[in-house]
Design a protein around this motif. Structure first.
Motif, PDB file in Angstrom:
ATOM      1  N   VAL A  33      -6.615 -15.330  -3.127  1.00  0.00           N
ATOM      2  CA  VAL A  33      -7.649 -15.156  -2.104  1.00  0.00           C
ATOM      3  C   VAL A  33      -7.138 -14.256  -0.983  1.00  0.00           C
ATOM      4  O   VAL A  33      -7.824 -13.323  -0.559  1.00  0.00           O
ATOM      5  CB  VAL A  33      -8.105 -16.519  -1.553  1.00  0.00           C
ATOM      6  N   GLN A  34      -5.913 -14.507  -0.517  1.00  0.00           N
ATOM      7  CA  GLN A  34      -5.396 -13.716   0.596  1.00  0.00           C
ATOM      8  C   GLN A  34      -5.153 -12.264   0.197  1.00  0.00           C
ATOM      9  O   GLN A  34      -5.429 -11.336   0.984  1.00  0.00           O
ATOM     10  CB  GLN A  34      -4.095 -14.321   1.132  1.00  0.00           C
ATOM     11  N   MET A  35      -4.668 -12.038  -1.015  1.00  0.00           N
ATOM     12  CA  MET A  35      -4.450 -10.663  -1.461  1.00  0.00           C
ATOM     13  C   MET A  35      -5.772  -9.890  -1.504  1.00  0.00           C
ATOM     14  O   MET A  35      -5.826  -8.705  -1.131  1.00  0.00           O
ATOM     15  CB  MET A  35      -3.768 -10.640  -2.836  1.00  0.00           C
ATOM     16  N   ILE A  36      -6.821 -10.556  -1.964  1.00  0.00           N
ATOM     17  CA  ILE A  36      -8.121  -9.879  -2.055  1.00  0.00           C
ATOM     18  C   ILE A  36      -8.731  -9.692  -0.664  1.00  0.00           C
ATOM     19  O   ILE A  36      -9.328  -8.648  -0.381  1.00  0.00           O
ATOM     20  CB  ILE A  36      -9.051 -10.644  -3.010  1.00  0.00           C
ATOM     21  N   VAL A  37      -8.564 -10.669   0.221  1.00  0.00           N
ATOM     22  CA  VAL A  37      -9.002 -10.493   1.612  1.00  0.00           C
ATOM     23  C   VAL A  37      -8.300  -9.281   2.227  1.00  0.00           C
ATOM     24  O   VAL A  37      -8.914  -8.478   2.930  1.00  0.00           O
ATOM     25  CB  VAL A  37      -8.723 -11.767   2.429  1.00  0.00           C
ATOM     26  N   ASN A  38      -7.005  -9.134   1.931  1.00  0.00           N
ATOM     27  CA  ASN A  38      -6.266  -7.986   2.456  1.00  0.00           C
ATOM     28  C   ASN A  38      -6.805  -6.672   1.886  1.00  0.00           C
ATOM     29  O   ASN A  38      -6.887  -5.661   2.599  1.00  0.00           O
ATOM     30  CB  ASN A  38      -4.781  -8.113   2.129  1.00  0.00           C
ATOM     31  N   LEU A  39      -7.165  -6.675   0.592  1.00  0.00           N
ATOM     32  CA  LEU A  39      -7.742  -5.475  -0.018  1.00  0.00           C
ATOM     33  C   LEU A  39      -9.001  -5.034   0.720  1.00  0.00           C
ATOM     34  O   LEU A  39      -9.282  -3.832   0.832  1.00  0.00           O
ATOM     35  CB  LEU A  39      -8.097  -5.734  -1.480  1.00  0.00           C
ATOM     36  N   TYR A  40      -9.744  -6.015   1.209  1.00  0.00           N
ATOM     37  CA  TYR A  40     -11.008  -5.731   1.881  1.00  0.00           C
ATOM     38  C   TYR A  40     -10.870  -5.704   3.406  1.00  0.00           C
ATOM     39  O   TYR A  40     -11.849  -5.818   4.114  1.00  0.00           O
ATOM     40  CB  TYR A  40     -12.067  -6.735   1.432  1.00  0.00           C
ATOM     41  N   ASN A  41      -9.611  -5.537   3.851  1.00  0.00           N
ATOM     42  CA  ASN A  41      -9.326  -5.307   5.270  1.00  0.00           C
ATOM     43  C   ASN A  41      -9.838  -6.418   6.179  1.00  0.00           C
ATOM     44  O   ASN A  41     -10.368  -6.159   7.273  1.00  0.00           O
ATOM     45  CB  ASN A  41      -9.897  -3.952   5.703  1.00  0.00           C
ATOM     46  N   GLY A 164     -17.814  -3.624  -8.764  1.00  0.00           N
ATOM     47  CA  GLY A 164     -16.790  -2.641  -8.421  1.00  0.00           C
ATOM     48  C   GLY A 164     -15.634  -3.198  -7.628  1.00  0.00           C
ATOM     49  O   GLY A 164     -14.886  -2.447  -6.995  1.00  0.00           O
ATOM     50  N   GLY A 165     -15.468  -4.507  -7.671  1.00  0.00           N
ATOM     51  CA  GLY A 165     -14.524  -5.176  -6.779  1.00  0.00           C
ATOM     52  C   GLY A 165     -13.097  -4.696  -6.843  1.00  0.00           C
ATOM     53  O   GLY A 165     -12.378  -4.726  -5.837  1.00  0.00           O
ATOM     54  N   PHE A 166     -12.628  -4.264  -8.021  1.00  0.00           N
ATOM     55  CA  PHE A 166     -11.261  -3.766  -8.133  1.00  0.00           C
ATOM     56  C   PHE A 166     -11.237  -2.261  -8.370  1.00  0.00           C
ATOM     57  O   PHE A 166     -10.272  -1.722  -8.914  1.00  0.00           O
ATOM     58  CB  PHE A 166     -10.503  -4.520  -9.222  1.00  0.00           C
ATOM     59  N   LEU A 167     -12.314  -1.608  -7.947  1.00  0.00           N
ATOM     60  CA  LEU A 167     -12.380  -0.153  -7.946  1.00  0.00           C
ATOM     61  C   LEU A 167     -12.575   0.383  -6.526  1.00  0.00           C
ATOM     62  O   LEU A 167     -11.807   1.227  -6.064  1.00  0.00           O
ATOM     63  CB  LEU A 167     -13.520   0.336  -8.849  1.00  0.00           C
ATOM     64  N   VAL A 168     -13.613  -0.105  -5.832  1.00  0.00           N
ATOM     65  CA  VAL A 168     -13.941   0.468  -4.524  1.00  0.00           C
ATOM     66  C   VAL A 168     -12.811   0.344  -3.491  1.00  0.00           C
ATOM     67  O   VAL A 168     -12.665   1.245  -2.655  1.00  0.00           O
ATOM     68  CB  VAL A 168     -15.273  -0.116  -3.980  1.00  0.00           C
ATOM     69  N   PRO A 169     -11.971  -0.701  -3.505  1.00  0.00           N
ATOM     70  CA  PRO A 169     -10.889  -0.727  -2.509  1.00  0.00           C
ATOM     71  C   PRO A 169      -9.830   0.341  -2.750  1.00  0.00           C
ATOM     72  O   PRO A 169      -9.052   0.656  -1.848  1.00  0.00           O
ATOM     73  CB  PRO A 169     -10.294  -2.125  -2.677  1.00  0.00           C
ATOM     74  N   PHE A 170      -9.780   0.881  -3.985  1.00  0.00           N
ATOM     75  CA  PHE A 170      -8.739   1.838  -4.337  1.00  0.00           C
ATOM     76  C   PHE A 170      -9.253   3.272  -4.468  1.00  0.00           C
ATOM     77  O   PHE A 170      -8.483   4.181  -4.778  1.00  0.00           O
ATOM     78  CB  PHE A 170      -8.096   1.420  -5.668  1.00  0.00           C
ATOM     79  N   MET A 171     -10.547   3.482  -4.238  1.00  0.00           N
ATOM     80  CA  MET A 171     -11.122   4.798  -4.501  1.00  0.00           C
ATOM     81  C   MET A 171     -10.589   5.881  -3.564  1.00  0.00           C
ATOM     82  O   MET A 171     -10.369   7.026  -3.980  1.00  0.00           O
ATOM     83  CB  MET A 171     -12.647   4.738  -4.453  1.00  0.00           C
ATOM     84  N   ASP A 172     -10.358   5.557  -2.302  1.00  0.00           N
ATOM     85  CA  ASP A 172      -9.812   6.556  -1.390  1.00  0.00           C
ATOM     86  C   ASP A 172      -8.458   7.061  -1.882  1.00  0.00           C
ATOM     87  O   ASP A 172      -8.214   8.270  -1.944  1.00  0.00           O
ATOM     88  CB  ASP A 172      -9.672   5.975   0.021  1.00  0.00           C
ATOM     89  N   LYS A 173      -7.575   6.133  -2.245  1.00  0.00           N
ATOM     90  CA  LYS A 173      -6.241   6.518  -2.706  1.00  0.00           C
ATOM     91  C   LYS A 173      -6.280   7.182  -4.076  1.00  0.00           C
ATOM     92  O   LYS A 173      -5.357   7.929  -4.428  1.00  0.00           O
ATOM     93  CB  LYS A 173      -5.318   5.301  -2.733  1.00  0.00           C
ATOM     94  N   ALA A 174      -7.337   6.915  -4.845  1.00  0.00           N
ATOM     95  CA  ALA A 174      -7.465   7.531  -6.169  1.00  0.00           C
ATOM     96  C   ALA A 174      -8.101   8.916  -6.090  1.00  0.00           C
ATOM     97  O   ALA A 174      -8.276   9.569  -7.121  1.00  0.00           O
ATOM     98  CB  ALA A 174      -8.287   6.633  -7.085  1.00  0.00           C
ATOM     99  N   VAL A 208     -15.091 -15.259  -3.156  1.00  0.00           N
ATOM    100  CA  VAL A 208     -16.071 -15.029  -2.096  1.00  0.00           C
ATOM    101  C   VAL A 208     -15.320 -15.063  -0.775  1.00  0.00           C
ATOM    102  O   VAL A 208     -14.503 -15.960  -0.535  1.00  0.00           O
ATOM    103  CB  VAL A 208     -17.213 -16.074  -2.123  1.00  0.00           C
ATOM    104  N   MET A 209     -15.560 -14.057   0.057  1.00  0.00           N
ATOM    105  CA  MET A 209     -14.839 -13.917   1.325  1.00  0.00           C
ATOM    106  C   MET A 209     -15.792 -13.995   2.502  1.00  0.00           C
ATOM    107  O   MET A 209     -16.961 -13.604   2.397  1.00  0.00           O
ATOM    108  CB  MET A 209     -14.113 -12.570   1.361  1.00  0.00           C
ATOM    109  N   PHE A 210     -15.258 -14.490   3.619  1.00  0.00           N
ATOM    110  CA  PHE A 210     -16.031 -14.579   4.862  1.00  0.00           C
ATOM    111  C   PHE A 210     -15.224 -13.970   5.994  1.00  0.00           C
ATOM    112  O   PHE A 210     -13.996 -14.015   5.998  1.00  0.00           O
ATOM    113  CB  PHE A 210     -16.360 -16.039   5.183  1.00  0.00           C
TER     114      PHE A 210
END
Length: 299
Positions: A33-41, A164-174, A208-210
């Motif tokens: 959960v924390q790793m994914i929260v971090n992905l989504y800033n 797109g949950g594991f695509l959109v966080p990485f699109m800038d760097k890709a 699910v994140m809040f």
């Protein structure tokens, strides 16, 4: 897959409902959960919960908004506003939790029509919904503009990133820059993300994140007067298998940021190449924008 499968098998019969029996499983759950929260800033107050899939993540977000609206605004007949292109799980949540779902029309890009959405908001609206990206057409809704409207009306904004949950966080760097869509945007209050799609974890894993713990609290269900003692769960399920939790943790550690940036480069690159090819065929036309991982076309 062999490595992730082995981890899944080892933890398949463990139950996250009993963290005292399986403390290492609780730790993996919290770390995913924390790793994914971090992905989504997410900020220091951002939080979330592990669920069994995108539908459950969406259900829990809408349940939280319904209860928040009731407690904070006295709303008894809550509604949400979604684009007609939003995932069917939002209508399912409406049926489950007696929340009326209003459908705004899309624009020519198949993105949310902001004017129509705004006209549908009323005193009983508890949240609006954007997709990043949409399931059927691959278009990303205008999250930044939607967030401004959510702040104006003091309502929630859920961003559905299940596909797109594991695509959109990485699109800038890709090498595929996109507009901000996550907790960097003031007004975004919840996000759903599925590792079991392009995160390459087994089916049955979503988060699910809040944006804050107060909103997450409205997702919970707890009973203190039950004859069997206190019963409390953060999400829909009671008992659930530990395999998806451990395997998701293993997959994320195995791939890492560099691995996901590379898979994003390949997947988004292939999507856009297919879309460009379709545009060269006279009898075909794109539907939507094919920004992430979906190519929709018509004749």
């Amino acid at each position: 897959y062999e490595f992730v499968g082995k981890v899944f098998a080892k933890w398949a019969f463990c139950n996250p409902l009993h963290p005292g029996i399986h403390p290492s499983l609780r730790q993996m759950d919290a770390e995913v959960v924390q790793m994914i929260v971090n992905l989504y800033n997410g900020g220091s107050e951002a939080c979330g919960a592990f669920t069994t899939g995108g539908t459950e993540s969406i259900l829990m977000a809408i349940k939280a908004y319904r209860d928040w609206g009731r407690a904070e605004k006295g709303i008894q007949d809550a509604n949400i506003v979604v684009c007609s292109t939003a995932h069917a799980a939002f209508d399912k949540a409406g049926k489950y939790f007696n929340v009326y779902v209003k459908h705004a029309r899309p624009d020519k890009r198949m993105a949310m029509d902001l004017d129509h959405m705004t006209r549908l908001i009323d005193a009983n609206t508890v949240a609006i919904v954007g997709s990043c990206c949409q399931y059927a057409h691959g278009t990303i809704d205008p999250v930044e503009d939607m967030a401004k409207i959510a702040l104006k009306f003091n309502i929630g904004l859920h961003v559905d990133c299940c596909l797109g949950g594991f695509l959109v966080p990485f699109m800038d760097k890709a090498g595929f820059p996109i507009a901000p869509f996550d907790f960097r945007v003031p007004g975004v209050t919840s996000i759903s993300c599925d590792p079991h799609k392009y995160g390459f974890s087994p089916k049955g894993s979503s988060v699910v994140m809040f944006s804050n713990k107060e909103l997450r609290h409205y997702m919970y269900c707890f009973l203190t007067e039950w004859s069997g003692g206190i019963y409390a769960t953060p999400t829909m399920t009671g008992s659930r298998p530990g395999g998806p939790v451990a395997a998701t943790w293993a997959a994320m550690c195995k791939f890492g940021e560099d691995g996901y940036v590379e898979t994003t480069r390949q997947i988004v690159g292939a999507t856009r190449s297919i879309a460009q090819g379709i545009e060269q065929i006279d009898c075909l036309q794109l539907v939507g924008t094919a920004e992430v991982c979906v190519v929709a076309f018509d004749t």
